[in-house]
Design a protein around this motif. Sequence first.
Motif, PDB file in Angstrom:
ATOM      1  N   THR A   2      -1.947  62.527 -22.917  1.00 52.27           N
ATOM      2  CA  THR A   2      -1.594  63.223 -24.156  1.00 52.27           C
ATOM      3  C   THR A   2      -0.465  62.481 -24.886  1.00 52.27           C
ATOM      4  OG1 THR A   2       0.041  64.616 -23.066  1.00 52.27           O
ATOM      5  CG2 THR A   2      -2.224  65.438 -23.134  1.00 52.27           C
ATOM      6  N   GLN A   6       2.820  60.216 -23.482  1.00 56.94           N
ATOM      7  CA  GLN A   6       3.021  58.824 -23.886  1.00 56.94           C
ATOM      8  C   GLN A   6       4.427  58.625 -24.435  1.00 56.94           C
ATOM      9  OE1 GLN A   6      -0.125  57.835 -26.598  1.00 56.94           O
ATOM     10  NE2 GLN A   6      -1.505  57.194 -24.952  1.00 56.94           N
ATOM     11  N   ARG A  66      -4.938  54.394 -21.202  1.00 55.95           N
ATOM     12  CA  ARG A  66      -5.672  55.661 -21.354  1.00 55.95           C
ATOM     13  C   ARG A  66      -6.428  56.015 -20.135  1.00 55.95           C
ATOM     14  NH1 ARG A  66      -6.594  57.090 -27.177  1.00 55.95           N
ATOM     15  NH2 ARG A  66      -5.077  55.790 -28.171  1.00 55.95           N
TER      16      ARG A  66
END
Length: 66
Positions: A2, A6, A66
């Motif tokens: 999310t 980050q 990711r």
Amino acid sequence: MTPGLQLIGRIGAVVSFVACLGAGVWLLWSTGINHKDDALSTALGLYFIGKAFFVGPMLAIASCSR
């Protein structure tokens, strides 16, 4: 990952880089890099500087994946 996590990861990367680099520079500044009587402080200073250039970028890379 999310966006909030980050952001926390990037902030953590910057803080860890600055803290480790600051600790290493402070140790070298306080003892001197060529001071032979206190080799342990010189070694720890160089260790923290090297650690700063490893841990900070690794956290930044890990927080961007990711």
